[in-house]
Design a protein around this motif. Sequence first.
Motif, mmCIF file in Angstrom:
data_model
loop_
_atom_site.group_PDB
_atom_site.id
_atom_site.type_symbol
_atom_site.label_atom_id
_atom_site.label_comp_id
_atom_site.label_asym_id
_atom_site.label_seq_id
_atom_site.Cartn_x
_atom_site.Cartn_y
_atom_site.Cartn_z
ATOM 1 N N CYS A 51 -5.094 -8.073 11.734
ATOM 2 C CA CYS A 51 -5.327 -9.486 11.417
ATOM 3 C C CYS A 51 -3.975 -10.197 11.265
ATOM 4 O O CYS A 51 -3.700 -10.803 10.221
ATOM 5 N N ALA B 121 -0.640 -8.759 8.041
ATOM 6 C CA ALA B 121 -1.408 -7.515 7.971
ATOM 7 C C ALA B 121 -0.639 -6.375 8.632
ATOM 8 O O ALA B 121 -0.625 -5.247 8.116
ATOM 9 N N THR C 240 1.889 -5.357 5.927
ATOM 10 C CA THR C 240 1.365 -4.701 4.716
ATOM 11 C C THR C 240 0.807 -3.320 5.065
ATOM 12 O O THR C 240 0.994 -2.366 4.314
ATOM 13 N N CYS D 121 -3.718 3.980 9.851
ATOM 14 C CA CYS D 121 -5.185 3.918 9.808
ATOM 15 C C CYS D 121 -5.671 3.973 8.360
ATOM 16 O O CYS D 121 -6.574 3.222 7.963
ATOM 17 N N GLY D 122 -5.083 4.862 7.573
ATOM 18 C CA GLY D 122 -5.491 4.997 6.171
ATOM 19 C C GLY D 122 -5.165 3.760 5.359
ATOM 20 O O GLY D 122 -5.974 3.295 4.545
ATOM 21 N N ALA D 123 -3.985 3.200 5.586
ATOM 22 C CA ALA D 123 -3.579 2.018 4.823
ATOM 23 C C ALA D 123 -4.465 0.823 5.184
ATOM 24 O O ALA D 123 -4.890 0.058 4.308
ATOM 25 N N ARG E 144 -7.471 0.895 6.065
ATOM 26 C CA ARG E 144 -8.749 1.158 5.410
ATOM 27 C C ARG E 144 -8.676 0.816 3.913
ATOM 28 O O ARG E 144 -9.530 0.103 3.374
ATOM 29 N N ALA E 145 -7.618 1.294 3.246
ATOM 30 C CA ALA E 145 -7.491 1.088 1.796
ATOM 31 C C ALA E 145 -7.297 -0.389 1.445
ATOM 32 O O ALA E 145 -7.716 -0.844 0.392
ATOM 33 N N LEU E 146 -6.649 -1.136 2.332
ATOM 34 C CA LEU E 146 -6.414 -2.560 2.068
ATOM 35 C C LEU E 146 -7.645 -3.407 2.384
ATOM 36 O O LEU E 146 -7.711 -4.574 2.002
ATOM 37 N N GLY E 147 -8.602 -2.834 3.110
ATOM 38 C CA GLY E 147 -9.862 -3.554 3.374
ATOM 39 C C GLY E 147 -9.895 -4.316 4.682
ATOM 40 O O GLY E 147 -10.637 -5.292 4.808
ATOM 41 N N PHE E 148 -9.130 -3.865 5.695
ATOM 42 C CA PHE E 148 -9.084 -4.650 6.933
ATOM 43 C C PHE E 148 -10.230 -4.353 7.912
ATOM 44 O O PHE E 148 -10.570 -5.206 8.709
ATOM 45 N N VAL E 149 -10.803 -3.165 7.878
ATOM 46 C CA VAL E 149 -11.959 -2.782 8.726
ATOM 47 C C VAL E 149 -11.617 -2.847 10.225
ATOM 48 O O VAL E 149 -11.533 -1.835 10.882
ATOM 49 N N CYS E 150 -11.478 -4.054 10.791
ATOM 50 C CA CYS E 150 -10.984 -4.173 12.174
ATOM 51 C C CYS E 150 -10.484 -5.603 12.367
ATOM 52 O O CYS E 150 -10.820 -6.483 11.583
ATOM 53 N N ALA E 151 -9.679 -5.822 13.400
ATOM 54 C CA ALA E 151 -9.240 -7.176 13.716
ATOM 55 C C ALA E 151 -10.428 -7.935 14.314
ATOM 56 O O ALA E 151 -11.305 -7.327 14.923
ATOM 57 N N PRO E 152 -10.473 -9.271 14.135
ATOM 58 C CA PRO E 152 -11.626 -10.049 14.634
ATOM 59 C C PRO E 152 -11.894 -9.740 16.114
ATOM 60 O O PRO E 152 -11.013 -9.898 16.952
ATOM 61 N N ASN F 74 -2.428 7.802 2.097
ATOM 62 C CA ASN F 74 -2.928 6.999 3.214
ATOM 63 C C ASN F 74 -3.011 7.808 4.502
ATOM 64 O O ASN F 74 -3.894 7.564 5.331
ATOM 65 N N LEU G 156 -6.274 9.556 4.224
ATOM 66 C CA LEU G 156 -7.365 8.595 4.465
ATOM 67 C C LEU G 156 -7.528 8.295 5.943
ATOM 68 O O LEU G 156 -8.634 8.036 6.417
ATOM 69 N N GLY G 157 -6.412 8.279 6.650
ATOM 70 C CA GLY G 157 -6.459 7.983 8.078
ATOM 71 C C GLY G 157 -6.891 9.175 8.920
ATOM 72 O O GLY G 157 -7.464 9.016 9.993
ATOM 73 N N ALA H 13 -15.312 -6.160 2.938
ATOM 74 C CA ALA H 13 -14.308 -5.190 2.487
ATOM 75 C C ALA H 13 -13.125 -5.941 1.886
ATOM 76 O O ALA H 13 -12.610 -5.575 0.818
ATOM 77 N N THR I 182 -11.579 -5.648 -1.854
ATOM 78 C CA THR I 182 -10.210 -5.200 -2.153
ATOM 79 C C THR I 182 -9.436 -6.307 -2.872
ATOM 80 O O THR I 182 -8.681 -6.033 -3.793
ATOM 81 N N VAL J 216 -12.365 4.302 -2.250
ATOM 82 C CA VAL J 216 -11.072 4.071 -1.589
ATOM 83 C C VAL J 216 -10.453 2.762 -2.091
ATOM 84 O O VAL J 216 -9.264 2.704 -2.442
ATOM 85 N N PHE J 217 -11.248 1.710 -2.133
ATOM 86 C CA PHE J 217 -10.737 0.388 -2.539
ATOM 87 C C PHE J 217 -10.271 0.402 -4.000
ATOM 88 O O PHE J 217 -9.239 -0.165 -4.347
ATOM 89 N N GLY K 97 -17.984 -7.598 13.382
ATOM 90 C CA GLY K 97 -16.636 -7.427 13.932
ATOM 91 C C GLY K 97 -15.745 -8.641 13.768
ATOM 92 O O GLY K 97 -14.547 -8.568 14.040
ATOM 93 N N GLU K 98 -16.311 -9.772 13.309
ATOM 94 C CA GLU K 98 -15.495 -10.997 13.254
ATOM 95 C C GLU K 98 -14.843 -11.227 11.901
ATOM 96 O O GLU K 98 -13.965 -12.073 11.769
ATOM 97 N N GLY L 228 -1.816 -9.158 2.297
ATOM 98 C CA GLY L 228 -1.461 -9.616 3.649
ATOM 99 C C GLY L 228 -2.567 -10.347 4.388
ATOM 100 O O GLY L 228 -2.578 -10.371 5.620
#
Lengths: 397, 397
Positions: free
Chosen positions: A104, A108, A111, A275-277, A279-287, B6, B9-10, B107, B111, B136-137, B252-253, B282
């Motif tokens: 994102c 992102a 971070t 990938c782990g970070a 996940r822990a920060l709550g990003f899931v995936c980019a739009p 992390n 986690l990844g 998510a 977080t 995780v969060f 996904g958005e 971030g």
Amino acid sequence: MINEKNVRLGEVRSSIRELFEYGKKRKAEIGDDKVFDFSIGNPSVPAPAEVREAIVEILQTYDPVQLHGYTSAQGDYSVRQVLADYINSRFSTKLTADCLYLTCGAAASLTITLNALLNAGDEIITFAPFFPEYGVFTEHAGGKLIAVGVEEGTFRIDFDKLESAITAHTKGVIINSPNNPSGVVYPEKDIIRLAELLKKYSEKYGEPIYLISDEPYRELVFDKEVKVPYVMNYYPHSIVCYSYSKSLSLPGERIGYIAVNNEMPQFSKVYAGICGAGRALGFVCAPNLFQQLIKKVYNVTSDISVYKNNRDRLYAALVDYGFGVVKPDGAFYLFVKSMEESAAAFCERAKEYELLIVPGDDFGCNGYARVSYCVSPEMIERALPAFKKLSESYRNK
Amino acid sequence: MINEKNVRLGEVRSSIRELFEYGKKRKAEIGDDKVFDFSIGNPSVPAPAEVREAIVEILQTYDPVQLHGYTSAQGDYSVRQVLADYINSRFSTKLTADCLYLTCGAAASLTITLNALLNAGDEIITFAPFFPEYGVFTEHAGGKLIAVGVEEGTFRIDFDKLESAITAHTKGVIINSPNNPSGVVYPEKDIIRLAELLKKYSEKYGEPIYLISDEPYRELVFDKEVKVPYVMNYYPHSIVCYSYSKSLSLPGERIGYIAVNNEMPQFSKVYAGICGAGRALGFVCAPNLFQQLIKKVYNVTSDISVYKNNRDRLYAALVDYGFGVVKPDGAFYLFVKSMEESAAAFCERAKEYELLIVPGDDFGCNGYARVSYCVSPEMIERALPAFKKLSESYRNK
């Protein structure tokens, strides 16, 4: 007690934001065209027409369940493959789709990278002037940001200062070239020297020092002879944090990527940490819609010539008026020497002429002010007499 | 050493993701229509037509510099105002635009909220079964997740267990109703009792215990008589984490919001903490195009009737085949009692009939398996004989 550190971060408005709000108020008082707001780094050039066309086409042709569905956390594989191929074709790297992690946006990217790399007490070095959120991001990841001064007059790396700042705790170095706020681009010889130095100290301390290249301004370079070296060609432990915010004028849409150099021996661990970070920060995936967009317009940019013309016009005029300013190679900022010791006082005096410019103190560099020229060419023309008067006010004092 | 936590986690793929990958492989071997994949919680109903229409209209009528530009970190004021008005009209609250903070999905809502509230060592209570990323969060935010068991047979809150889990370190309680994975909706009397209990212990320990309501499934409720109480009407120290991922089929958005109850005396500090946490993590701002979309379709949902029909068909059939299952009020999951002690073994045996279902162990609740019915009705029809055979295999053993 809730988390006081984050409360403070939320309560303190940045002085850039303060100035922007002041500008809005002032415009309401004396008229939009009488206030010259050079405070904000928001692209003034619209996204290229290809962006709208591609989004409409995607909406009309893709299955909506797929299009708006989750992608893998790293991003849609086919998008990453296109980007890896494009990077390889531009920079002669050998990246695979699995070297990329879509994010994102640039914040992102940073971070996530910092949270992947840092343990409590680790240090990140950067060069002042620097984007102030580097400090916020590093601290949240448990680290400490060490700002190292640059060469007086050129804003390039001062290698003696850098060398004396490296310790056994140095986990990485962030560079930002083209630079916000100085506009400087580090030439190849500086990147070669930086790589040699980091290699030397990685060996000395028995742990790699990572080179993090923050590249939101990579495409905003105005002269053919200026090249922005690709760090992966010089240093194995390198990570590129990229964003489409400025190149495609999409800052509000939050799309970018992290590219991890697969030549580093620790590649798998670093990529897993990312990938782990994420996940822990709550990003899931980019739009996802913007992932699919980038797959189509990865090699397009906004009309950069507007920024080039702004730079040329403003730089020539400011030099003519007696301001001290290094000609920026890229980004959309001029870093102007304050005409008195305190840049804050200098920027306050600029306000008397309705000029809104930001003290360099915010970027860890006193004695300068940032002029963001991502504005309309018309506003620059209207503002020039004000810059002239500001300069004269110091000569006549 | 980079950040090992992390990295781990990844590296660890969730067993849901493992199963999904197995399903893809298996489909390639024996054919798409022979594998019955109930593993993933990805909406199967497309986004409503209004979504595409609104995005196209926005692209054709808005100034692209504004549309794709940064909004304030909290989100576009006018979007927040529309959402505050809508929430107020639905739930008789008195929220203002400044009670809302737009996010990159559920998510991110969680977080950011957890990083705003938690100091090192603080505890967050939730009820098992629960969405595994809560752990995780919470850990990333420096806290510890305490999972409390629920009432056997109903999956509703067991207040004795909850009461014995509250300590001076309890900073908050996360509820998720409709629940992933049980589908249970907490009735009003439970929310009243929960509020009373949290009030009692907030007073006892002299610090508020925050109630965090994670509401991605709020709109996915299938029977008129089932109401999802709005926590702000029952408890001042409440925070709602909302997402449009499921209600508009846009997972996904990445678009959602945090709503902070302005009836809590610490409102300003909590909201500032959220702004600060969003900055430190971030997030910058939620994707602007999707902010503008939500302003237009805030009161629209996907065709929820598909999930209702899926639930009715699958629930009736599973009961008929002898499975133990509580009828879910909402979300798109059935939580089925394992027919042997180990749910992992039960799910392994299900694979022999090409049924992909997820052991409840992943959700902190042994002895059950999650069946995600956000799938096509046709697949359910094809899968029913397999469920029947699975059940029979236990009776005939």
